[in-house]
Design a protein around this motif. Sequence first.
Motif, short mmCIF file in Angstrom:
data_model
loop_
_atom_site.label_atom_id
_atom_site.label_comp_id
_atom_site.label_asym_id
_atom_site.label_seq_id
_atom_site.Cartn_x
_atom_site.Cartn_y
_atom_site.Cartn_z
N THR A 707 6.87 -5.20 -2.39
CA THR A 707 6.42 -4.02 -2.74
C THR A 707 4.89 -3.84 -2.36
N THR A 708 4.14 -4.99 -2.72
CA THR A 708 2.87 -4.92 -2.05
C THR A 708 2.53 -4.59 -0.92
N LEU A 709 3.36 -5.11 0.08
CA LEU A 709 3.29 -4.94 1.44
C LEU A 709 3.60 -3.22 1.82
N TRP A 710 4.39 -2.61 1.06
CA TRP A 710 4.56 -1.20 1.16
C TRP A 710 3.23 -0.46 1.04
N LEU A 711 2.19 -0.85 0.04
CA LEU A 711 1.33 -0.15 -0.30
C LEU A 711 0.11 -0.35 0.84
N LEU A 715 -5.17 -1.08 -1.19
CA LEU A 715 -4.68 -1.30 -2.39
C LEU A 715 -4.12 -2.73 -2.45
N ARG A 716 -3.64 -3.36 -1.29
CA ARG A 716 -3.21 -4.75 -1.21
C ARG A 716 -4.24 -5.69 -1.81
N ASP A 717 -5.66 -5.38 -1.14
CA ASP A 717 -6.78 -6.13 -1.44
C ASP A 717 -7.56 -6.10 -2.81
#
Length: 834
Positions: A707-711, A715-717
């Motif tokens: 899910t983090t990769l979709w952001l 936002l991931r950072d």
Amino acid sequence: MVFNRSLLAKAALGPAAGAVLMAFMASGAIPAYQMYSVALAAVYTIVVLSVGLLAGWSGIWSVGHPAFFAIGAYFAAYGSGHGWSLEAVILGAVTTGAVLGAFLGFAGARFSTLYIALLTLAFTMVALEVINRWSSVTGGDQGIPVIQLDSALGLGTLAGGGVEPQYLAVGAAAVVLAIAVPAAASGLRMRLVAAKSHPLAARTIGIAPEAQSSLAFAASAAATSFAGVLLGLITGFVSPDPFSLNFGISLIAACVLGGVGTIVGAVAGGIYLTWNPSLSSAVGLPQPVVQGIVLVGVLLFLPGGVVPFLARPARTLLRKLRPTPPPASARPAPETVSGLQPMRPTRADAPVLLRVEHLSVAYGGLKALEDASLSLREDEVLAVIGPNGAGKTTLLNALSGLTGSGRVSGTADFAGTQLFKARSTARRRLGMGRTFQHAEVFSELTVAENVLCTRRRIRPRDRVAAAELLEAVGLADVADRRPGELPFGLQKRLDLARAIAEEPKLLVLDEPFGGLDAGERALLAQHIRRLHESGTSVLIIDHVLDDLFSVAHRVLAFDFGRTIGEGTPDTVLDDPAVRSSYLGTVGGRAQLPERTGEQRSVIRLDGIGHTYGGVVALRDIDLDVSEGVVLGIAGANGAGKSTLAGILHGSLKPSRGDRRTGGTVRTSLAPEGRALFKTLSLKENLEVAAYAAGITGAPLRERLEETTLWLPPRLRDRMSVSAAGLSGGEQQMLAIARALIVRPDVLIVDEPALGLAPALVDEVYDRLVRLAHDGLTVVLLEQLLSRAMSVCHEVVVLHEGVIAAQGRPGDPSFATLAEAAYFSGERQTAATTA
């Protein structure tokens, strides 16, 4: 306050009971050793009444009343030792209690019930400390005697601990009970309850909650201080022991036991406080234990209190004996619904009643309204339109003084008065009435009292005027009912009746047609016409454009907090800027995946209908959601989109109809407004959703990474940053990611573009379309029709809870049909529905 025979008879019950009790005391029927307990019960009755009515009428639970009780008792002790008269002692105690109570009530009005309780707790602790340390006045731990008090009015001498104070206590309690009866029917009680049940709505009719809390606390504290004087006289000695925090808790228990806010319940509570020590001795348990058992038992089995529980069968019997009124459904008002006449034209030379210039309202960095201007003439009905989030309600709140923490700039001249310099509670007196979108009525008052509470002092002619007003709006037969017993349409009428009760110069209506059926909307339109004929100017906002335009002389359009257009009802929608504010404009880079072959149905709705307390949100919805499709559901605010989203998701059970799925289908919803946990970090927001779905351990770590990769990278950072620190667009993407972490088969996103700048809207939609490329079924609920047409395979147009059009955007004829359905609501058909 109006006295009638029934009220006088009820008020006379207290003195009559007191006279009978004193006669028994004088005759010796009550033994001398029991007379003290009777007098003590009378004193406690006054205290329980003051605490119970304060809680029941004002919603303030006080743990500070032992301090006021002590103030009265020590006034009696100090006065008896310094030659003060009985009247001087009572006046001093009552005045001191009232002043301190008013301060506590005003200070506590800004806080919640918990903080008011803590404030009064602190007051009692300070009072006890003062009593212990000011030994030259209070005697400290040793206490101080009450010798005697002479009456300056020739009523004789009262010796502390003697018989005469016992008669005085019983007589005083009888008088206090007699005063409480008409007070319960007075405008004071109505305004107190109104301020408690809905502070914002109370301000619009001139009630200041802070002032009401201060007044209620002052009266309650004064009564308790008076009871303290009586206590000092009947005991003959005052020490700190009776005024402990335990006594404060016992007072609250006694109020709950008897029935909060009831007069007879206060008598039961006073008796309980007096004989609780004897009961504890009889069962061989400490008083706190017995008190706790009694209180738990009452809360579990008699939550309203003993007296209301016993009175309920009597009320049921009376209802059966009385004739039954007509059912409180949509009983027609005196006027007929059919045959609406066109609005009478406004006078061209009418003076300007309201002029707003360069009005802006900001909440932090968010500008809810920016540089808005308008003018409204006397004898004019002005409609304000715009999509959800355009700033319409903010405009009405600014005019009403209900912007809360918002920063308001600009000017508003109302009948020669600078409106923004006036308090919100003063704007009613200036001639402004206000209704609310959801009919914010006072639930603890009857229909008649909702209208009467607009008056500070209720005279016989006010009751006659209220009855005539309720007759005019079709509420006369339900005048004695509570609003919660009525359907939503009648609550809307009550909201209108309260707003026009004092014949305002300007009536401000917030979505009055919302939630009403066609007949009720026609009735409301009649009322607006009648008000206009009587000379009232009207400022009205709504999304039901047909009904709104039928009563308007002029229309003003808002979007993104700015004025974007103006015109007559038959021309305003011709303005391209106004039209695009509703329908939107096509933009962005999103390209839909091609549909191939026939897709199976993953969710099917058959005959779905839903209501909220009588308000019809959806009617006869038949809908198929096909696998791999991006389905757009478009409609104006109030069309029923969010209700339909909840039913498609499965979290909302429809009132009628069937929802079926094609096998095991996992749905996930990103709700309107995002509903993020603002104090949690981005990662924690995702984890909460996973935990709720039963995902833990290694699967959770895998889902988080996916899910983090979709952001987006920005936002991931920042996964450890709280969600409150994100921009609107970033919050929307986090809300969608939170819905995705459960790997749904169907993703439902409610108003993903709400409140976002165009560039952020494009980014959010690009990411949603990429999900469709990955094979996810997506349902988008969108206010802007053109946006739905540009990014969806199929589009459904909702209008007032029904599907008015359905088809594929690729069909050239469907755009025209969809646009007509969006505004008019007439059911449209197209060959593209297949």
